[in-house]
Design an enzyme around this catalytic site. Structure first.
Site, PDB file in Angstrom:
ATOM      1  N   HIS A   8       0.843  -1.201   0.000  1.00 16.22           N
ATOM      2  CA  HIS A   8       0.000   0.000   0.000  1.00 16.22           C
ATOM      3  C   HIS A   8       0.880   1.254   0.000  1.00 16.22           C
ATOM      4  O   HIS A   8       2.057   1.178   0.315  1.00 16.22           O
ATOM      5  CB  HIS A   8      -0.830   0.093   1.292  1.00 16.22           C
ATOM      6  N   TYR A   9       0.262   2.396  -0.279  1.00 17.74           N
ATOM      7  CA  TYR A   9       0.888   3.650   0.153  1.00 17.74           C
ATOM      8  C   TYR A   9      -0.003   4.261   1.226  1.00 17.74           C
ATOM      9  O   TYR A   9      -1.201   3.946   1.323  1.00 17.74           O
ATOM     10  CB  TYR A   9       1.177   4.613  -0.998  1.00 17.74           C
ATOM     11  N   THR A  10       0.577   5.144   2.034  1.00 14.88           N
ATOM     12  CA  THR A  10      -0.182   5.689   3.174  1.00 14.88           C
ATOM     13  C   THR A  10      -1.243   6.693   2.725  1.00 14.88           C
ATOM     14  O   THR A  10      -2.294   6.801   3.342  1.00 14.88           O
ATOM     15  CB  THR A  10       0.767   6.368   4.180  1.00 14.88           C
ATOM     16  N   GLU A  73       2.833  -0.797   4.395  1.00 14.60           N
ATOM     17  CA  GLU A  73       2.529   0.576   3.970  1.00 14.60           C
ATOM     18  C   GLU A  73       3.824   1.307   3.651  1.00 14.60           C
ATOM     19  O   GLU A  73       4.804   1.226   4.405  1.00 14.60           O
ATOM     20  CB  GLU A  73       1.811   1.339   5.101  1.00 14.60           C
ATOM     21  N   HIS A 115      -2.665  -3.068  -3.364  1.00 19.84           N
ATOM     22  CA  HIS A 115      -4.019  -2.890  -2.832  1.00 19.84           C
ATOM     23  C   HIS A 115      -5.047  -2.777  -3.973  1.00 19.84           C
ATOM     24  O   HIS A 115      -6.163  -3.289  -3.876  1.00 19.84           O
ATOM     25  CB  HIS A 115      -4.060  -1.648  -1.943  1.00 19.84           C
ATOM     26  N   ASP A 125      -3.759   2.340  -4.897  1.00 22.55           N
ATOM     27  CA  ASP A 125      -2.380   2.232  -4.394  1.00 22.55           C
ATOM     28  C   ASP A 125      -1.826   0.814  -4.542  1.00 22.55           C
ATOM     29  O   ASP A 125      -2.602  -0.136  -4.600  1.00 22.55           O
ATOM     30  CB  ASP A 125      -2.310   2.691  -2.924  1.00 22.55           C
TER      31      ASP A 125
END
Length: 222
Positions: A8-10, A73, A115, A125
């Site tokens: 994921h990215y935040t 993340e 994700h 993401d």
């Protein structure tokens, strides 16, 4: 049983804000690991505990992947706040962490996912700037074996209905699931965009062309 790694990215303004949210039970979102831009790895939750990172999701025959996956993340503002290129050290340490987790839990490389792969109608993401090809070179995820310069020439070619059907069949073989919600318009577009965001990152238009067909077919052999 851990079978997947989901990246994921935040999607938040800062590392501090991201950490605060990920460790707050009230936020109802959590992740096993967070990697900041300098490559520092935070282990927020024990691998064997369920983290709330995948949400409503599906891949292969699995639904709601939280209980079968490890969430990682990466600190990045994301598409809504100024999507950035991932830092070199961040990716280097992600690679090290993935290698360790794959070895420990015997995770197959086809089960290293983004994700957006498992929730295409909700998530984008880690996005088109995430270096999936670099991970594939380290044998950490799947990638196609086609000549990218050559297949780009096939973007302008229209496809037949039977080719479109075989494209979706191949997506299904890879692990993507059909979107069944009738209330969502352009269901297929979300699925195609998720595929492109991962495997054809320089053109994400939700339209199937010959290049997409070649890539999908190649991936079924990965």
């Amino acid at each position: 049983l851990i079978k997947f790694i989901v990246i994921h990215y935040t999607g938040m303004q800062s590392e501090r804000e991201s950490l605060k949210r990920l460790v707050n039970p009230r936020s109802k979102v959590s992740s096993h690991y967070l990697i900041n831009k300098k490559g520092k790895i935070y282990n927020l939750i024990n691998d064997k505990r369920v983290a709330w990172h995948a949400g409503k999701s599906c891949w292969l025959r699995f639904k709601n992947l939280n209980k079968h996956s490890i969430g990682i993340e990466l600190v990045n503002k994301g598409h809504h706040l100024g999507y950035e290129k991932f830092e070199k050290k961040q990716i280097q340490n992600l690679i090290k962490l993935c290698k360790k987790l794959i070895k420990k839990y015997k995770i197959k490389k086809k089960n290293i996912l983004g994700h957006s792969d498992i929730a295409p109608t909700r998530k984008v993401d880690p996005g088109e700037k995430f270096p999936w090809k670099k991970l594939a070179k380290k044998n950490l995820c799947i990638w196609h074996n086609l000549n990218e310069k050559k297949i780009k020439n096939f973007r302008r070619f229209k496809i037949s209905n039977s080719e479109e059907n075989s494209f979706f069949k191949n997506l299904h073989k890879i692990g993507y699931r059909k979107i069944k919600k009738l209330s969502l318009k352009n269901n297929n577009k979300y699925l195609v965009e998720a595929f492109q965001r991962r495997f054809r990152q320089d053109l994400i238009n939700g339209k199937i062309d010959k290049e997409c067909i070649f890539i999908a077919k190649s991936l079924t052999k990965s």
